[in-house]
Design a protein around this motif. Sequence first.
Motif, mmCIF file in Angstrom:
data_model
loop_
_atom_site.group_PDB
_atom_site.id
_atom_site.type_symbol
_atom_site.label_atom_id
_atom_site.label_comp_id
_atom_site.label_asym_id
_atom_site.label_seq_id
_atom_site.Cartn_x
_atom_site.Cartn_y
_atom_site.Cartn_z
ATOM 1 N N ARG A 1 -14.587 4.902 3.619
ATOM 2 C CA ARG A 1 -13.499 4.376 2.803
ATOM 3 C C ARG A 1 -12.407 3.855 3.719
ATOM 4 O O ARG A 1 -12.195 4.349 4.821
ATOM 5 C CB ARG A 1 -12.918 5.478 1.906
ATOM 6 C CG ARG A 1 -13.874 6.030 0.872
ATOM 7 C CD ARG A 1 -14.181 5.062 -0.218
ATOM 8 N NE ARG A 1 -12.965 4.745 -0.972
ATOM 9 C CZ ARG A 1 -12.836 3.725 -1.794
ATOM 10 N NH1 ARG A 1 -13.864 2.921 -1.999
ATOM 11 N NH2 ARG A 1 -11.728 3.501 -2.427
ATOM 12 N N HIS A 2 -11.699 2.839 3.253
ATOM 13 C CA HIS A 2 -10.565 2.306 3.989
ATOM 14 C C HIS A 2 -9.496 3.389 4.062
ATOM 15 O O HIS A 2 -9.305 4.145 3.108
ATOM 16 C CB HIS A 2 -10.020 1.066 3.271
ATOM 17 C CG HIS A 2 -9.027 0.304 4.069
ATOM 18 N ND1 HIS A 2 -7.707 0.650 4.122
ATOM 19 C CD2 HIS A 2 -9.174 -0.790 4.859
ATOM 20 C CE1 HIS A 2 -7.068 -0.202 4.904
ATOM 21 N NE2 HIS A 2 -7.939 -1.077 5.367
ATOM 22 N N LEU B 1 -6.393 3.361 3.708
ATOM 23 C CA LEU B 1 -5.367 3.280 2.673
ATOM 24 C C LEU B 1 -5.965 3.240 1.269
ATOM 25 O O LEU B 1 -5.257 3.027 0.298
ATOM 26 C CB LEU B 1 -4.492 2.035 2.889
ATOM 27 C CG LEU B 1 -3.721 2.006 4.211
ATOM 28 C CD1 LEU B 1 -2.982 0.695 4.369
ATOM 29 C CD2 LEU B 1 -2.769 3.169 4.295
ATOM 30 N N GLY B 2 -7.268 3.422 1.158
ATOM 31 C CA GLY B 2 -7.920 3.469 -0.136
ATOM 32 C C GLY B 2 -8.161 2.108 -0.764
ATOM 33 O O GLY B 2 -8.213 1.987 -1.978
ATOM 34 N N TRP B 3 -8.313 1.053 0.024
ATOM 35 C CA TRP B 3 -8.490 -0.296 -0.489
ATOM 36 C C TRP B 3 -9.944 -0.710 -0.608
ATOM 37 O O TRP B 3 -10.265 -1.880 -0.598
ATOM 38 C CB TRP B 3 -7.796 -1.308 0.405
ATOM 39 C CG TRP B 3 -6.310 -1.166 0.460
ATOM 40 C CD1 TRP B 3 -5.520 -0.530 -0.430
ATOM 41 C CD2 TRP B 3 -5.452 -1.683 1.462
ATOM 42 N NE1 TRP B 3 -4.214 -0.605 -0.057
ATOM 43 C CE2 TRP B 3 -4.140 -1.319 1.106
ATOM 44 C CE3 TRP B 3 -5.651 -2.423 2.621
ATOM 45 C CZ2 TRP B 3 -3.039 -1.660 1.882
ATOM 46 C CZ3 TRP B 3 -4.557 -2.758 3.377
ATOM 47 C CH2 TRP B 3 -3.261 -2.384 3.006
ATOM 48 N N GLY B 4 -10.852 0.209 -0.653
ATOM 49 C CA GLY B 4 -12.272 -0.134 -0.713
ATOM 50 C C GLY B 4 -12.950 0.236 0.587
ATOM 51 O O GLY B 4 -12.410 0.984 1.398
ATOM 52 N N ALA C 1 -14.250 0.398 4.317
ATOM 53 C CA ALA C 1 -13.677 0.001 5.596
ATOM 54 C C ALA C 1 -14.629 -0.940 6.305
ATOM 55 O O ALA C 1 -15.847 -0.751 6.279
ATOM 56 C CB ALA C 1 -13.408 1.235 6.453
#
Length: 58
Positions: free
Chosen positions: A3-4, A6-9, A11
């Motif tokens: 996971r990214h 910062l939680g943006w999808g 990585a």
Amino acid sequence: MRRHPLGWGPALGPPPSFRSSEEHPVLEDFFTSLLVLVCVGVLAFAVLTVKKLYQGQR
């Protein structure tokens, strides 16, 4: 899938444990040497060009 941070999808790119220089030190040395050779060549060409320009002014 990672996971990214910062939680943006998902990585993109290699995981943080990926160490290119530890796995391929010879390859890194080769490309570093190649970079140095290119820099020396560009510097020699620049010096030669300036020398020829000043010779043309006489």
